[in-house]
Design a protein around this motif. Structure first.
Motif, short mmCIF file in Angstrom:
data_model
loop_
_atom_site.label_atom_id
_atom_site.label_comp_id
_atom_site.label_asym_id
_atom_site.label_seq_id
_atom_site.Cartn_x
_atom_site.Cartn_y
_atom_site.Cartn_z
N ASP A 36 0.23 -12.21 -8.85
CA ASP A 36 -0.09 -10.72 -8.53
C ASP A 36 1.04 -9.94 -7.57
O ASP A 36 1.92 -10.47 -7.21
CB ASP A 36 -1.47 -10.79 -7.38
CG ASP A 36 -2.47 -11.43 -8.09
OD1 ASP A 36 -2.49 -11.76 -9.40
OD2 ASP A 36 -3.45 -11.97 -7.04
N LEU A 37 0.80 -8.49 -7.93
CA LEU A 37 1.74 -7.81 -7.18
C LEU A 37 1.14 -7.24 -5.76
O LEU A 37 -0.09 -6.68 -5.77
CB LEU A 37 2.03 -6.52 -7.78
CG LEU A 37 2.93 -5.28 -7.28
CD1 LEU A 37 4.30 -5.94 -7.03
CD2 LEU A 37 3.01 -3.98 -8.22
N LEU A 38 1.75 -7.20 -4.61
CA LEU A 38 1.06 -6.92 -3.59
C LEU A 38 1.79 -5.72 -2.87
O LEU A 38 3.03 -5.86 -2.93
CB LEU A 38 1.40 -8.11 -2.19
CG LEU A 38 0.62 -7.78 -0.89
CD1 LEU A 38 -0.83 -7.76 -0.92
CD2 LEU A 38 1.52 -8.98 0.03
N VAL A 39 1.19 -4.56 -2.61
CA VAL A 39 1.62 -3.30 -2.44
C VAL A 39 1.31 -3.12 -1.06
O VAL A 39 0.02 -2.96 -0.80
CB VAL A 39 1.52 -2.12 -3.38
CG1 VAL A 39 1.97 -0.98 -3.00
CG2 VAL A 39 1.65 -2.52 -4.88
N THR A 40 1.91 -2.90 -0.07
CA THR A 40 1.44 -2.24 1.28
C THR A 40 2.33 -1.33 1.75
O THR A 40 3.42 -0.97 1.32
CB THR A 40 1.70 -3.68 2.37
OG1 THR A 40 3.33 -3.81 2.35
CG2 THR A 40 1.01 -4.74 2.12
N THR A 41 1.80 -0.34 2.72
CA THR A 41 2.29 0.89 2.99
C THR A 41 2.57 0.91 4.44
O THR A 41 1.90 0.22 5.26
CB THR A 41 1.57 2.03 2.56
OG1 THR A 41 0.02 1.91 3.22
CG2 THR A 41 1.27 2.25 1.19
N ALA A 42 3.21 1.84 5.08
CA ALA A 42 3.40 2.14 6.58
C ALA A 42 2.39 2.44 7.12
O ALA A 42 2.11 2.18 8.26
CB ALA A 42 4.64 3.17 6.65
N ALA A 43 1.26 3.03 6.37
CA ALA A 43 -0.11 3.38 7.07
C ALA A 43 -1.11 2.03 7.19
O ALA A 43 -2.21 2.31 7.47
CB ALA A 43 -0.79 4.69 6.18
N GLY A 44 -0.62 0.99 6.64
CA GLY A 44 -1.60 -0.12 6.78
C GLY A 44 -2.38 -0.40 5.52
O GLY A 44 -3.22 -1.41 5.46
N HIS A 45 -2.12 0.22 4.50
CA HIS A 45 -2.99 -0.01 3.37
C HIS A 45 -2.34 -1.33 2.51
O HIS A 45 -1.32 -1.38 2.35
CB HIS A 45 -2.99 1.16 2.14
CG HIS A 45 -4.24 1.20 1.43
ND1 HIS A 45 -4.98 2.29 1.43
CD2 HIS A 45 -4.39 0.47 0.41
CE1 HIS A 45 -5.83 1.74 0.38
NE2 HIS A 45 -5.42 0.81 -0.27
N VAL A 46 -3.27 -2.24 1.97
CA VAL A 46 -3.14 -3.22 1.21
C VAL A 46 -3.59 -3.26 0.04
O VAL A 46 -4.89 -3.12 -0.21
CB VAL A 46 -3.28 -4.63 2.08
CG1 VAL A 46 -3.17 -5.84 1.47
CG2 VAL A 46 -2.65 -4.61 3.40
N LEU A 47 -2.60 -3.12 -1.05
CA LEU A 47 -3.39 -3.28 -2.61
C LEU A 47 -2.78 -4.69 -3.15
O LEU A 47 -1.56 -4.75 -3.09
CB LEU A 47 -2.77 -2.18 -3.18
CG LEU A 47 -3.06 -2.15 -4.69
CD1 LEU A 47 -4.78 -1.84 -5.07
CD2 LEU A 47 -2.46 -1.07 -5.35
#
Length: 131
Positions: free
Chosen positions: A48-59
């Motif tokens: 799977d691809l794990l995408v996380t952002t500086a705002a704390g979003h996890v996809l």
């Protein structure tokens, strides 16, 4: 690949022989303000691809069919989130996420682990394991 000209889009490529060919694209999650996510972190976890952002979003999105496994935001807000990765030897699908917590005089790194099951449909509380 996240290009600075399109920071809200992740382009995925695969190697065929000695050539890289496009496999697909994934939108980077936006925060509640609908602004661009800022810094984006990418990792691969069990196909799977794990995408996380500086705002704390996890996809977390499956690469073989594009289905979204998890899409949520950390319950701990107001911090500066950095890279995340999956802990591969944990059957619960645990993610380690690095953040910087600001105090009155400095930033302190924290490594938090969260079960991906906690993210499924709800906001997650993460427990610090290293401060």
């Amino acid at each position: 690949v996240v290009h600075e000209g399109a920071p809200d889009l992740v382009a995925i490529f695969m190697e065929e022989g000695d050539v890289w060919v496009p496999l697909g694209e994934v939108m980077v999650p936006r925060g509640q303000s609908r602004r661009a996510a800022g810094k984006t972190s990418l990792a691969f976890v069990d196909g799977d691809l794990l995408v996380t952002t500086a705002a704390g979003h996890v996809l977390r999105r499956r690469l073989h069919d594009g289905a979204v496994v998890v899409s949520s935001v950390h319950a701990l807000g107001g911090e500066e989130w950095h890279a995340a990765c999956g802990l591969h030897h944990n059957p619960a699908g645990t993610v380690a996420h690095l953040r910087l917590r600001k105090s009155s005089s400095a930033h302190f790194p924290e490594l938090l682990t969260t079960s991906m099951a906690l993210f499924a449909g709800t906001k997650s509380a993460a427990a610090p394991v290293l401060e």
